[in-house]
Motif scaffolding. Structure first.
Motif, PDB file in Angstrom:
ATOM      1  N   PRO A 288       0.784  -1.239   0.000  1.00 18.68           N
ATOM      2  CA  PRO A 288       0.000   0.000   0.000  1.00 18.68           C
ATOM      3  C   PRO A 288       0.814   1.286   0.000  1.00 18.68           C
ATOM      4  O   PRO A 288       0.259   2.357   0.220  1.00 18.68           O
ATOM      5  CB  PRO A 288      -0.794  -0.114   1.311  1.00 18.68           C
ATOM      6  N   VAL A 289       2.117   1.218  -0.284  1.00 19.17           N
ATOM      7  CA  VAL A 289       2.970   2.389  -0.095  1.00 19.17           C
ATOM      8  C   VAL A 289       2.510   3.595  -0.907  1.00 19.17           C
ATOM      9  O   VAL A 289       2.546   4.734  -0.422  1.00 19.17           O
ATOM     10  CB  VAL A 289       4.449   2.045  -0.415  1.00 19.17           C
ATOM     11  N   VAL A 290       2.059   3.400  -2.138  1.00 16.01           N
ATOM     12  CA  VAL A 290       1.630   4.545  -2.948  1.00 16.01           C
ATOM     13  C   VAL A 290       0.400   5.192  -2.324  1.00 16.01           C
ATOM     14  O   VAL A 290       0.308   6.426  -2.223  1.00 16.01           O
ATOM     15  CB  VAL A 290       1.351   4.109  -4.404  1.00 16.01           C
ATOM     16  N   GLY A 291      -0.553   4.387  -1.880  1.00 20.65           N
ATOM     17  CA  GLY A 291      -1.720   4.946  -1.195  1.00 20.65           C
ATOM     18  C   GLY A 291      -1.330   5.703   0.052  1.00 20.65           C
ATOM     19  O   GLY A 291      -1.901   6.764   0.367  1.00 20.65           O
ATOM     20  N   GLU A 292      -0.361   5.203   0.802  1.00 24.13           N
ATOM     21  CA  GLU A 292       0.102   5.881   2.012  1.00 24.13           C
ATOM     22  C   GLU A 292       0.758   7.218   1.674  1.00 24.13           C
ATOM     23  O   GLU A 292       0.548   8.226   2.361  1.00 24.13           O
ATOM     24  CB  GLU A 292       1.081   4.979   2.762  1.00 24.13           C
ATOM     25  N   LEU A 293       1.551   7.239   0.609  1.00 23.84           N
ATOM     26  CA  LEU A 293       2.283   8.463   0.259  1.00 23.84           C
ATOM     27  C   LEU A 293       1.367   9.568  -0.247  1.00 23.84           C
ATOM     28  O   LEU A 293       1.682  10.755  -0.104  1.00 23.84           O
ATOM     29  CB  LEU A 293       3.351   8.138  -0.791  1.00 23.84           C
ATOM     30  N   ILE A 294       0.243   9.227  -0.853  1.00 19.19           N
ATOM     31  CA  ILE A 294      -0.640  10.266  -1.399  1.00 19.19           C
ATOM     32  C   ILE A 294      -1.775  10.619  -0.450  1.00 19.19           C
ATOM     33  O   ILE A 294      -2.586  11.506  -0.750  1.00 19.19           O
ATOM     34  CB  ILE A 294      -1.228   9.847  -2.766  1.00 19.19           C
ATOM     35  N   SER A 295      -1.853   9.966   0.709  1.00 26.55           N
ATOM     36  CA  SER A 295      -3.019  10.143   1.575  1.00 26.55           C
ATOM     37  C   SER A 295      -3.180  11.579   2.065  1.00 26.55           C
ATOM     38  O   SER A 295      -4.299  12.030   2.322  1.00 26.55           O
ATOM     39  CB  SER A 295      -2.941   9.184   2.761  1.00 26.55           C
ATOM     40  N   LEU A 296      -2.077  12.312   2.210  1.00 25.51           N
ATOM     41  CA  LEU A 296      -2.156  13.696   2.684  1.00 25.51           C
ATOM     42  C   LEU A 296      -1.891  14.714   1.581  1.00 25.51           C
ATOM     43  O   LEU A 296      -1.773  15.910   1.862  1.00 25.51           O
ATOM     44  CB  LEU A 296      -1.140  13.911   3.822  1.00 25.51           C
ATOM     45  N   ARG A 297      -1.805  14.260   0.371  1.00 23.07           N
ATOM     46  CA  ARG A 297      -1.460  15.148  -0.735  1.00 23.07           C
ATOM     47  C   ARG A 297      -2.713  15.746  -1.378  1.00 23.07           C
ATOM     48  O   ARG A 297      -3.759  15.088  -1.466  1.00 23.07           O
ATOM     49  CB  ARG A 297      -0.649  14.402  -1.796  1.00 23.07           C
ATOM     50  N   GLU A 298      -2.560  16.959  -1.865  1.00 27.84           N
ATOM     51  CA  GLU A 298      -3.673  17.677  -2.483  1.00 27.84           C
ATOM     52  C   GLU A 298      -3.826  17.285  -3.948  1.00 27.84           C
ATOM     53  O   GLU A 298      -2.894  17.466  -4.740  1.00 27.84           O
ATOM     54  CB  GLU A 298      -3.435  19.182  -2.393  1.00 27.84           C
ATOM     55  N   PRO A 299      -4.977  16.765  -4.355  1.00 31.28           N
ATOM     56  CA  PRO A 299      -5.180  16.457  -5.775  1.00 31.28           C
ATOM     57  C   PRO A 299      -5.347  17.743  -6.581  1.00 31.28           C
ATOM     58  O   PRO A 299      -6.052  18.659  -6.170  1.00 31.28           O
ATOM     59  CB  PRO A 299      -6.453  15.618  -5.781  1.00 31.28           C
ATOM     60  N   LEU A 300      -4.705  17.792  -7.735  1.00 32.76           N
ATOM     61  CA  LEU A 300      -4.770  18.968  -8.603  1.00 32.76           C
ATOM     62  C   LEU A 300      -5.641  18.739  -9.831  1.00 32.76           C
ATOM     63  O   LEU A 300      -5.969  19.696 -10.534  1.00 32.76           O
ATOM     64  CB  LEU A 300      -3.353  19.368  -9.048  1.00 32.76           C
ATOM     65  N   THR A 301      -5.987  17.490 -10.107  1.00 35.31           N
ATOM     66  CA  THR A 301      -6.811  17.171 -11.274  1.00 35.31           C
ATOM     67  C   THR A 301      -7.840  16.127 -10.893  1.00 35.31           C
ATOM     68  O   THR A 301      -7.774  15.521  -9.820  1.00 35.31           O
ATOM     69  CB  THR A 301      -5.966  16.602 -12.430  1.00 35.31           C
ATOM     70  N   GLU A 302      -8.774  15.910 -11.792  1.00 39.93           N
ATOM     71  CA  GLU A 302      -9.683  14.785 -11.651  1.00 39.93           C
ATOM     72  C   GLU A 302      -8.960  13.509 -12.103  1.00 39.93           C
ATOM     73  O   GLU A 302      -7.839  13.558 -12.611  1.00 39.93           O
ATOM     74  CB  GLU A 302     -10.943  15.013 -12.492  1.00 39.93           C
ATOM     75  N   VAL A 303      -9.611  12.386 -11.945  1.00 38.47           N
ATOM     76  CA  VAL A 303      -9.064  11.110 -12.378  1.00 38.47           C
ATOM     77  C   VAL A 303      -9.341  10.931 -13.872  1.00 38.47           C
ATOM     78  O   VAL A 303     -10.462  11.151 -14.331  1.00 38.47           O
ATOM     79  CB  VAL A 303      -9.671   9.941 -11.581  1.00 38.47           C
ATOM     80  N   VAL A 304      -8.313  10.553 -14.617  1.00 39.18           N
ATOM     81  CA  VAL A 304      -8.447  10.316 -16.057  1.00 39.18           C
ATOM     82  C   VAL A 304      -8.195   8.838 -16.318  1.00 39.18           C
ATOM     83  O   VAL A 304      -7.198   8.273 -15.852  1.00 39.18           O
ATOM     84  CB  VAL A 304      -7.457  11.172 -16.861  1.00 39.18           C
ATOM     85  N   VAL A 305      -9.098   8.201 -17.068  1.00 37.60           N
ATOM     86  CA  VAL A 305      -9.009   6.766 -17.344  1.00 37.60           C
ATOM     87  C   VAL A 305      -8.695   6.540 -18.820  1.00 37.60           C
ATOM     88  O   VAL A 305      -9.205   7.246 -19.693  1.00 37.60           O
ATOM     89  CB  VAL A 305     -10.321   6.045 -16.963  1.00 37.60           C
ATOM     90  N   ASN A 306      -7.854   5.551 -19.093  1.00 43.00           N
ATOM     91  CA  ASN A 306      -7.516   5.193 -20.467  1.00 43.00           C
ATOM     92  C   ASN A 306      -7.517   3.671 -20.596  1.00 43.00           C
ATOM     93  O   ASN A 306      -6.983   2.963 -19.737  1.00 43.00           O
ATOM     94  CB  ASN A 306      -6.130   5.745 -20.841  1.00 43.00           C
ATOM     95  N   ARG A 307      -8.134   3.181 -21.675  1.00 47.30           N
ATOM     96  CA  ARG A 307      -8.199   1.732 -21.889  1.00 47.30           C
ATOM     97  C   ARG A 307      -7.522   1.307 -23.190  1.00 47.30           C
ATOM     98  O   ARG A 307      -7.641   0.140 -23.591  1.00 47.30           O
ATOM     99  CB  ARG A 307      -9.661   1.272 -21.889  1.00 47.30           C
ATOM    100  N   SER A 308      -6.819   2.206 -23.842  1.00 48.57           N
ATOM    101  CA  SER A 308      -6.140   1.871 -25.103  1.00 48.57           C
ATOM    102  C   SER A 308      -4.752   1.318 -24.784  1.00 48.57           C
ATOM    103  O   SER A 308      -3.740   2.017 -24.903  1.00 48.57           O
ATOM    104  CB  SER A 308      -6.035   3.111 -25.996  1.00 48.57           C
ATOM    105  N   THR A 309      -4.714   0.070 -24.378  1.00 50.14           N
ATOM    106  CA  THR A 309      -3.465  -0.491 -23.867  1.00 50.14           C
ATOM    107  C   THR A 309      -3.087  -1.822 -24.512  1.00 50.14           C
ATOM    108  O   THR A 309      -2.212  -2.529 -24.011  1.00 50.14           O
ATOM    109  CB  THR A 309      -3.572  -0.691 -22.346  1.00 50.14           C
TER     110      THR A 309
END
Length: 542
Positions: A288-309
């Motif tokens: 869970p390290v990435v979730g822990e590192l962003i838990s107190l961070r301010e989001p600057l954008t909305e979530v963008v999803v891409n499925r062309s992979t």
């Protein structure tokens, strides 16, 4: 002009004749601009055709939705671009990009364990895709014999099955018209219609192959904490051997004091575009390290999803017939699961192959296009094998299944990945291949195979090798108010946090280096990683 990129276009040794030639590049993205830079040395006029209006700064372009997600330019690609446009790396860095040493500046959990942060073996360039493209585009469009046609649609190729003489385009201002060219380079990307164009000239069908893991991406940009100017790239990879969808989470530092966080999941485990689910998904991966590192961070954008992979490859180099005057490069030839970060590097290496053939034969030489297409296939093949060999293992992946012989190879690679977590010589070989700086065959060199047989010399790390200082930076409260259910700050007690530098267990006394990533103090089997390329100095220490 003395610019080494432009060169003397009328030099008969380079061009094959003194009269100026002309070239057309389809697509104004990274691959197209690099191709235009090379062609500017061999043609009197190079025309770049693009359907968009290209930004005059590091801003997003409409037809590049994948730019919202993490992009890593590996050292193999960065060196290729530097050779094509000398000084580009310095320009990136001056504009805010970072040159991150590998694995020193990387906190990564591979399928077989955490990588140690040893001294530099390779590197990557970290910045937004918009900045990366703009620095290249600005240089190329400044060349006197390169022109850009924006808002221009490519209708097809002019010519026949033997030779392409140019293209047909359409724009609002001039309508439909032909553009003559001695060489046409298709750099139009994932949506290239090259197979259709070739069939219209009377050529046969081009063989294609796809491997689809059903991967989806979700990305969001956060404000980085104060003091995070040297924060590492953080990445938790999936394990394709597990009988469940593969999920990953990655933090890439961007210019402007930002973190780009990209989450991914294969079929059945995809992330969504819901902001309230973003952190939970980041915590749901193998650590869970990435979730822990962003838990107190301010989001600057909305979530963008891409499925062309989807991994998709067109085997142009194997076509029975190939016309003179036409070459395809970059994503027009092959696209890869973006989790491996190989697309830009392969495109750049393909342009290096184009330059090599032009240097040898000139732009009008018979058979040039065929030779270039075969040369472009070499870096494509390596990246293709790396991506598809892994992706086909995920549950419900679609594509050609590996043969029986691949099981032995897969076991060797698994053992190699495990050994890399505890032997620098194997880590160096692995990163040479991952960054497209050495061929896959280098992983079977005798000294590497022997080290893999011995296995890791050091015990696996129990958690992410972030330093105490990096954890403190990540815990810095943001100026905004996080949601009420945000995770609490990490405890001060080092025993309660994943392994940082002070508790890795294989270092004796770090003294005042407690805030430094794992370096030479715990190399164990390496005297010097410079010219010695991480050679082992303790052959008996298995």
């Amino acid at each position: 002009m003395n610019d080494p990129v432009s060169g003397p276009v009328s030099d008969p040794v380079r061009t094959g004749r003194s009269a100026p030639r002309s070239a057309v590049v389809i697509g104004g993205g990274l691959a197209g601009m690099l191709a235009a830079a090379v062609l500017a040395r061999y043609a009197g006029e190079v025309t770049v055709v693009d359907r968009d209006v290209l930004p005059d700064g590091p801003r997003a372009r409409r037809s590049l939705p994948q730019a919202h997600h993490a992009h890593l330019l590996w050292s193999g690609g960065a060196r290729a671009i530097e050779s094509l446009l000398p000084g580009t790396t310095d320009r990136w860095l001056a504009a805010g990009a970072r040159r991150i040493p590998l694995p020193t500046g990387l906190v990564s959990m591979s399928a077989l364990g955490w990588f140690r942060r040893w001294p530099e073996m390779q590197f990557l360039i970290a910045c937004s895709r918009d900045l990366l493209d703009w620095v290249v585009r600005e240089q190329v469009l400044a060349l006197p014999n390169v022109r850009l046609l924006e808002r221009t649609e490519l209708l097809g190729l002019d010519g026949d099955a033997d030779r392409v003489h140019g293209v047909r385009v359409r724009c609002a201002e001039h309508g439909e018209r032909p553009l003559a060219a001695d060489l046409v380079v298709d750099a139009s990307g994932r949506g290239s219609r090259a197979p259709e164009w070739l069939r219209a000239l009377g050529l046969g069908t081009v063989d294609e192959e796809e491997v689809d893991s059903g991967l989806a991406y979700a990305s969001r940009i956060f404000r980085a904490p104060k003091g995070a100017e040297d924060f590492p790239v953080v990445n938790v990879q999936a394990d394709a051997r597990e009988p469940r969808p593969g999920r990953t989470a990655t933090i890439v530092p961007l210019e402007g004091g930002r973190w780009l966080v990209t989450l991914s999941g294969t079929r059945g485990g995809e992330p969504t575009g819901a902001a309230e689910e973003f952190e939970d998904f980041a915590r749901s991966v193998r650590h869970p390290v990435v979730g822990e590192l962003i838990s107190l961070r301010e989001p600057l954008t909305e979530v963008v999803v891409n499925r062309s992979t989807v991994n998709r490859r067109r085997f142009f180099e194997k076509a029975d017939r190939w016309p003179e005057g036409f070459v395809a490069i970059g994503d027009a030839v092959a696209t890869y699961n973006p989790v491996y970060g190989h697309g830009m590097s392969v495109a750049a290496q393909g342009v290096v192959a184009l330059r090599t053939e032009l240097e040898r034969h000139g732009i009008g030489a018979p058979g040039l296009a065929r030779r270039v297409q075969r040369a472009v296939a070499r870096p494509v093949s390596m990246a293709w094998d790396l991506a598809t060999g892994q992706d086909i293992l995920y549950p419900e992946a679609k594509g050609k299944r590996p043969g029986r012989g691949s099981e032995l190879l897969r076991r060797y690679v698994d053992r190699l990945m495990l050994t890399a977590t505890g032997r620098p010589i194997v880590m160096k070989a692995l990163f040479d291949v991952m960054t497209l700086s050495a061929p896959l065959t280098s992983l079977a060199r005798p000294e590497i195979a022997l080290a893999v047989l011995r296995g890791p010399q050091q015990a696996q790390l129990p958690g992410p090798p972030l330093t105490d200082g990096e954890w403190r930076i990540a815990k810095e409260p943001a100026s905004w108010e996080p949601p009420a259910d945000a995770a609490p700050d990490r405890p001060e007690d080092a025993a309660d946090r994943p392994a940082g530098l002070a508790d890795l267990g294989d270092t004796a006394d770090l003294g005042d280096t407690a805030d430094r990533p794992v370096g030479s103090a715990d190399l164990g089997d390496t005297a010097d990683l410079g010219d010695a390329a991480a050679r082992e100095t303790d052959p008996a220490g298995a």
